[in-house]
Design an enzyme around this catalytic site. Structure first.
Site, PDB file in Angstrom:
ATOM      1  N   GLU A 281       0.817  -1.229   0.000  1.00  0.00           N
ATOM      2  CA  GLU A 281       0.000   0.000   0.000  1.00  0.00           C
ATOM      3  C   GLU A 281       0.838   1.261   0.000  1.00  0.00           C
ATOM      4  O   GLU A 281       0.335   2.342  -0.268  1.00  0.00           O
ATOM      5  CB  GLU A 281      -0.963   0.010   1.198  1.00  0.00           C
ATOM      6  CG  GLU A 281      -0.309   0.080   2.553  1.00  0.00           C
ATOM      7  CD  GLU A 281      -0.016  -1.307   3.118  1.00  0.00           C
ATOM      8  OE1 GLU A 281       0.081  -1.432   4.340  1.00  0.00           O
ATOM      9  OE2 GLU A 281       0.122  -2.257   2.325  1.00  0.00           O
ATOM     10  N   ASP A 323      21.125  16.996 -32.779  1.00  0.00           N
ATOM     11  CA  ASP A 323      21.918  17.716 -33.763  1.00  0.00           C
ATOM     12  C   ASP A 323      23.357  17.701 -33.284  1.00  0.00           C
ATOM     13  O   ASP A 323      23.622  17.519 -32.098  1.00  0.00           O
ATOM     14  CB  ASP A 323      21.404  19.155 -33.894  1.00  0.00           C
ATOM     15  CG  ASP A 323      21.922  19.844 -35.149  1.00  0.00           C
ATOM     16  OD1 ASP A 323      22.870  19.327 -35.774  1.00  0.00           O
ATOM     17  OD2 ASP A 323      21.367  20.902 -35.506  1.00  0.00           O
ATOM     18  N   ASP A 597      16.665  22.331 -29.274  1.00  0.00           N
ATOM     19  CA  ASP A 597      16.416  23.620 -28.617  1.00  0.00           C
ATOM     20  C   ASP A 597      15.864  24.675 -29.552  1.00  0.00           C
ATOM     21  O   ASP A 597      15.727  25.832 -29.174  1.00  0.00           O
ATOM     22  CB  ASP A 597      17.702  24.142 -27.974  1.00  0.00           C
ATOM     23  CG  ASP A 597      18.812  24.374 -28.996  1.00  0.00           C
ATOM     24  OD1 ASP A 597      18.597  24.084 -30.191  1.00  0.00           O
ATOM     25  OD2 ASP A 597      19.896  24.854 -28.607  1.00  0.00           O
ATOM     26  N   ASP A 601      12.378  22.045 -33.641  1.00  0.00           N
ATOM     27  CA  ASP A 601      12.559  20.785 -32.905  1.00  0.00           C
ATOM     28  C   ASP A 601      11.312  20.353 -32.146  1.00  0.00           C
ATOM     29  O   ASP A 601      11.260  19.223 -31.650  1.00  0.00           O
ATOM     30  CB  ASP A 601      13.725  20.910 -31.911  1.00  0.00           C
ATOM     31  CG  ASP A 601      15.070  21.019 -32.611  1.00  0.00           C
ATOM     32  OD1 ASP A 601      15.223  20.370 -33.661  1.00  0.00           O
ATOM     33  OD2 ASP A 601      15.949  21.736 -32.120  1.00  0.00           O
ATOM     34  N   ASN A 665       4.847 -14.679   3.579  1.00  0.00           N
ATOM     35  CA  ASN A 665       4.197 -14.628   4.890  1.00  0.00           C
ATOM     36  C   ASN A 665       2.692 -14.843   4.815  1.00  0.00           C
ATOM     37  O   ASN A 665       2.095 -15.540   5.643  1.00  0.00           O
ATOM     38  CB  ASN A 665       4.495 -13.285   5.570  1.00  0.00           C
ATOM     39  CG  ASN A 665       5.884 -13.248   6.178  1.00  0.00           C
ATOM     40  OD1 ASN A 665       6.262 -14.134   6.938  1.00  0.00           O
ATOM     41  ND2 ASN A 665       6.656 -12.247   5.818  1.00  0.00           N
ATOM     42  N   ASN A 690       2.795  -5.579   9.211  1.00  0.00           N
ATOM     43  CA  ASN A 690       2.893  -4.976   7.880  1.00  0.00           C
ATOM     44  C   ASN A 690       3.294  -3.508   7.965  1.00  0.00           C
ATOM     45  O   ASN A 690       4.085  -3.015   7.162  1.00  0.00           O
ATOM     46  CB  ASN A 690       1.549  -5.111   7.162  1.00  0.00           C
ATOM     47  CG  ASN A 690       1.627  -4.698   5.710  1.00  0.00           C
ATOM     48  OD1 ASN A 690       2.377  -5.276   4.931  1.00  0.00           O
ATOM     49  ND2 ASN A 690       0.863  -3.678   5.342  1.00  0.00           N
ATOM     50  N   ASP A 694       6.641  -1.936   6.346  1.00  0.00           N
ATOM     51  CA  ASP A 694       6.577  -0.825   5.392  1.00  0.00           C
ATOM     52  C   ASP A 694       7.381   0.373   5.889  1.00  0.00           C
ATOM     53  O   ASP A 694       7.995   1.104   5.100  1.00  0.00           O
ATOM     54  CB  ASP A 694       5.128  -0.404   5.157  1.00  0.00           C
ATOM     55  CG  ASP A 694       4.422  -1.317   4.164  1.00  0.00           C
ATOM     56  OD1 ASP A 694       5.126  -1.965   3.375  1.00  0.00           O
ATOM     57  OD2 ASP A 694       3.182  -1.385   4.188  1.00  0.00           O
TER      58      ASP A 694
END
Length: 848
Positions: A281, A323, A597, A601, A665, A690, A694
């Site tokens: 999550e 280029d 640039d 382009d 698990n 958990n 986390d």
């Protein structure tokens, strides 16, 4: 507004030709709002910003389950579920909010600017600060910042395909009345937000801003969700894989527990807790933080990321198109020689070239740098104007035929002593075809085939030496108000001007580094093949076969795809041909980056997987790009690519570690629920387990990434994640079942002792395995970051300590015997060793 007299407009908008004062502009900005086609989301309260983090199916189910528990009198269970959910959401919100703010600050560094007349002075301001009544100035390469009525215009051509679909530029004029157009967008005396200036310059009065503009009327459609990137597609496929696994596992566990006639509510909470345990999550948070961390690191390398999702694509680039000017070379042109058609020095050629550059619209005048903006300087014209000073006051400009990328030339008409002269400067290949005579020492000669061959040999000789060559031609023309492309005929070839653009010193080393790291560099240049080959040889880039633009026009798309894959250098290519090459490479499965640039382009920047521009590029290019380089050069770009790969590598770590450990698990819990007379772990213990796991992974974005991962482009691979889950997960389950056996048979554990023993074993093994899976190599040689090491060990320490604290009873824990920890050390050590052996085989596939 297109037919209202300007005097009336000034009165209606309460402004003048001197523009607004800063105080008045601020008042109008507060009243009308920022100049944004789609209004930016207003800052809301923290509570309102927190709400979306609760709009999550699993979070909703958990909160509902806690309400049911409270209703049935299980207040402790209900409270623990709520606390864990709140901690997860708040942590997610804080980290995501900080990351988004950092990303916004980086994007603010490349915000579009506009030249505005405020307090009687021309100043650069962010586009969003414009208000009706402002006076703005436009030059070639600018994005038009608002809907505006032209006050003055000189050879102004605007690309407004965004609004009309018309691909060709439209000429605009500062006329007071406009009766010929039916649609406001077709008005010749108006420019509109979202369009861009191709050539010329103008001043204009801002009429409308933000959502009131013509562009604002269609902005809702234009701001629809962009096409899914490879990174987003990978996240979606991964989420679908997890969703399938969660659904079948939870359904299986719930049905088994109901069949065994266990408490329905407890079974439901257990099944939901399993789902939470299997679902990563924190993935949105980890992804956002990792990408933002990558963006911040890239900013230190002078690379600004406009869109976070582009980072992974940036790291995945395996073909870089660019280029040669400003990439292989410095981009700082120096005028070297001015020659007649036969190669002899000629001062008249320099005078004609100087006049052409001096009067070309949108080019910065060397004697008054404040007049025009730095970003609109053509390096060739700058080189001519800086070469020497000529007094051209006796010449007066009559008109200009703007440059375009198909003709590849530009003409100005000047008047002196009552006579008009058209002066044309451009690519020798095209300009020679328009000449009928040539001039040497003041004498005119017919440009017959023999002379044409000599003239061609002159410029080709300099091209082969690496010089950029432009031809200069002229012819007297009768006085007129307007001139056009048709006047560029029967010209007198005056000669050539040559420019030298030295290669960048570190380019050879950088090209080798890019090649070593799996990035092929392809040069797409408008220059001729001789110049391109010479420069490539100087920097160590093997040119091989050079394909010309005229050859591309004869190729089908499948043929071009094959050629584009094989060829390194394309010369004399137009913007449309660059676009075709990029699309052809993408069809061959490459992730293509394009570095550009210039005005021409923009289409290629849009077409590439990653558009890259530079801070000194024109507004059109910067707006189209995903990545902005604050400094020119391949070295900066290479550093950015490596940072992009590191960011993607850390996201992959979270997915590989989370899914493999969690799946093992949860699989163990599902299996244990079949033969145990009680639940193997209480729902609140699963949630706590958990959450702590986390928490240990929050610092993954700070982790170091092995060079073995960054030495080549990486693509999203859901099958690798699945394999880690399928092969590493069961190893965890084997040790879980071994722990079950030890707890029941060796330690004769009660229900509470069983829950405690397995909680700690589960947390310790799945947390410490971070150090194994985070690297493809030897975990003893690949050092994790200090924050990751600290959070991981801290979580393990907290987990072991919990049964010995006052929280033990409400959490359902009890102190463990000392001998259990000896068992825990042996189980954890052998588990990590076995995972290391299996991981190496799987990682070979990931890195292959």
């Amino acid at each position: 507004m297109k037919q209202v007299p300007l005097t009336t407009l000034f009165e209606q908008l309460r402004t003048s030709e001197r523009g607004l004062t800063s105080q008045e502009a601020s008042r109008r900005l507060a009243e009308i709002g920022p100049n944004e086609p789609v209004p930016a989301h207003r800052r809301t309260s923290i509570i309102v910003q927190l709400l979306p983090f609760f709009v999550n199916p699993l979070t909703g189910i958990l909160l509902i389950a806690s309400l049911v528990s409270a209703f049935l009198g299980e207040l402790i269970n209900a409270s623990i579920i709520v606390v864990i959910v709140l901690l997860s959401v708040i942590l997610n919100f804080i980290q995501t909010y900080r990351s988004q703010r950092a990303a916004e600050r980086l994007r603010g560094q490349v915000a579009s600017m506009a030249t505005v007349l405020r307090d009687g002075n021309w100043v650069e301001l962010p586009r969003r600060e414009l208000v009706p009544g402002d006076i703005i100035r436009l030059t070639a390469g600018d994005l038009v910042p608002a809907d505006a009525r032209l006050l003055q215009a000189r050879d102004l051509h605007v690309q407004q395909a965004m609004l009309t679909g018309e691909s060709l530029p439209i000429e605009k004029e500062a006329i007071d009345f406009n009766f010929e157009s039916q649609s406001p967008i077709d008005a010749r005396n108006m420019v509109f937000l979202g369009t861009s200036v191709v050539s010329g310059m103008a001043t204009a009065l801002v009429i409308s801003t933000g959502s009131s503009t013509a562009f604002g009327n269609i902005a809702a459609r234009l701001t629809a969700r962009p096409p899914e990137t490879e990174f987003e597609r990978g996240i979606r496929k991964f989420s679908f894989l997890i969703m399938q696994t969660v659904f079948f596992l939870v359904l299986f566990v719930f049905l088994v527990n109901i069949t065994l006639q266990r408490d329905p509510l407890e079974s439901l909470l257990f099944a939901i807790a399993l789902a939470v345990g299997l679902t990563p999550e924190f993935l949105p948070m980890i992804t956002t933080i990792t990408l933002t961390q990558g963006a911040v690191h890239m900013a230190r390398q002078k690379v600004i990321v406009k869109h976070l999702a582009a980072i992974q694509n940036f790291g995945s680039i395996d073909v870089l198109c660019s280029d040669k000017t400003g990439t292989l070379t410095s981009g700082e042109m120096v005028l070297d020689r001015h020659l007649d058609p036969l190669g002899n020095p000629a001062e008249k050629v320099f005078l004609l070239a100087y006049l052409n550059s001096f009067y070309e619209t949108g080019v910065k005048h060397p004697l008054d740098a404040a007049i025009l903006r730095r970003g609109n300087t053509n390096p060739l014209d700058t080189a001519i104007l800086q070469h020497d000073y000529l007094d051209v006051q006796r010449y007066r400009k009559r008109d200009e035929i703007p440059f375009d990328f198909e003709r590849r030339r530009l003409s100005v008409v000047v008047e002196t002593d009552g006579k008009c002269l058209l002066i044309t400067k451009g690519a020798p290949e095209g300009l020679l075809a328009l000449c009928s005579t040539y001039e040497v020492n003041g004498q005119l000669y017919p440009l017959d085939p023999e002379a044409r061959t000599k003239c061609k040999a002159t410029y080709q000789e300099f091209s082969a030496q690496g010089y950029r060559v432009l031809a200069v031609a002229y012819r007297p023309v009768p006085p007129r108000e307007v001139y056009s492309v048709t006047d560029e005929m029967d010209l007198v070839l005056a000669g050539f001007v040559t420019f030298f653009d030295p290669p960048v010193e570190d380019v050879p080393d950088t090209l080798q580094a890019l090649h070593r790291d799996g990035v092929k560099v392809k040069i797409l240049t408008g220059d001729n093949e001789l110049v391109a080959r010479h420069i490539c040889s100087q920097v160590g880039l093997e040119a091989g076969r050079i394909v010309l633009g005229e050859e591309l026009d004869r190729m089908s798309d499948p043929a071009l795809a094959h050629v584009a894959d094989q060829v390194t250098v394309f010369a004399r290519v137009s913007p449309a041909q660059k676009n075709r090459i990029i699309l052809a490479l993408k069809r061959r499965g490459h992730v293509v980056g394009f570095l550009g640039d210039g005005i021409n382009d923009a289409p290629s920047l849009y077409a590439a997987d990653v558009g890259i521009s530079v801070a000194t590029g024109v507004d059109v290019a910067k707006d189209a790009a995903d990545i902005i380089l604050l400094e020119r050069g391949l070295q900066v770009l290479h550093s950015g690519i490596i940072e992009g790969r590191k960011a993607f590598g850390n996201v992959m770590k979270y997915l590989l570690m989370g899914t493999s450990s969690n799946f093992g698990n949860m699989f163990s819990m599902a299996g244990a629920s079949l033969f145990l007379p009680f639940l193997p772990m209480l729902p609140m213990q699963i949630l706590l387990n958990n959450f702590l796991y986390d928490l240990a992974q929050v610092t993954i974005p700070t982790d170091n990434v092995d060079p073995t991962f960054t030495h080549k482009p990486r693509r999203w691979n859901t099958s690798i994640i699945r394999d880690f889950m399928v092969f590493i997960g069961p190893i965890s389950s084997i040790y879980d079942f071994l722990t079950f056996f030890a707890l029941l048979k060796l330690f004769h554990a009660s229900e509470t002792l069983f829950h405690t023993g397995w909680f700690i074993e589960s947390l310790v093994t799945q947390t410490l395995v971070l150090f194994i899976i985070r690297t493809a190599g030897n975990p003893l040689q690949s050092r994790p970051s200090f924050p990751l090491t600290s959070t991981t060990l801290l979580v393990v320490f907290i987990g072991i300590l919990l049964p010995f604290t006052p929280l033990a009873v409400p959490l359902g824990f009890t102190p463990l015997p000392g001998t259990y920890f000896l068992f825990l050390i042996s189980v954890t050590s052998t588990y990590l060793l076995l995972v290391e052996l299996v991981k190496r085989r799987l990682m070979r596939r990931l890195l292959s």
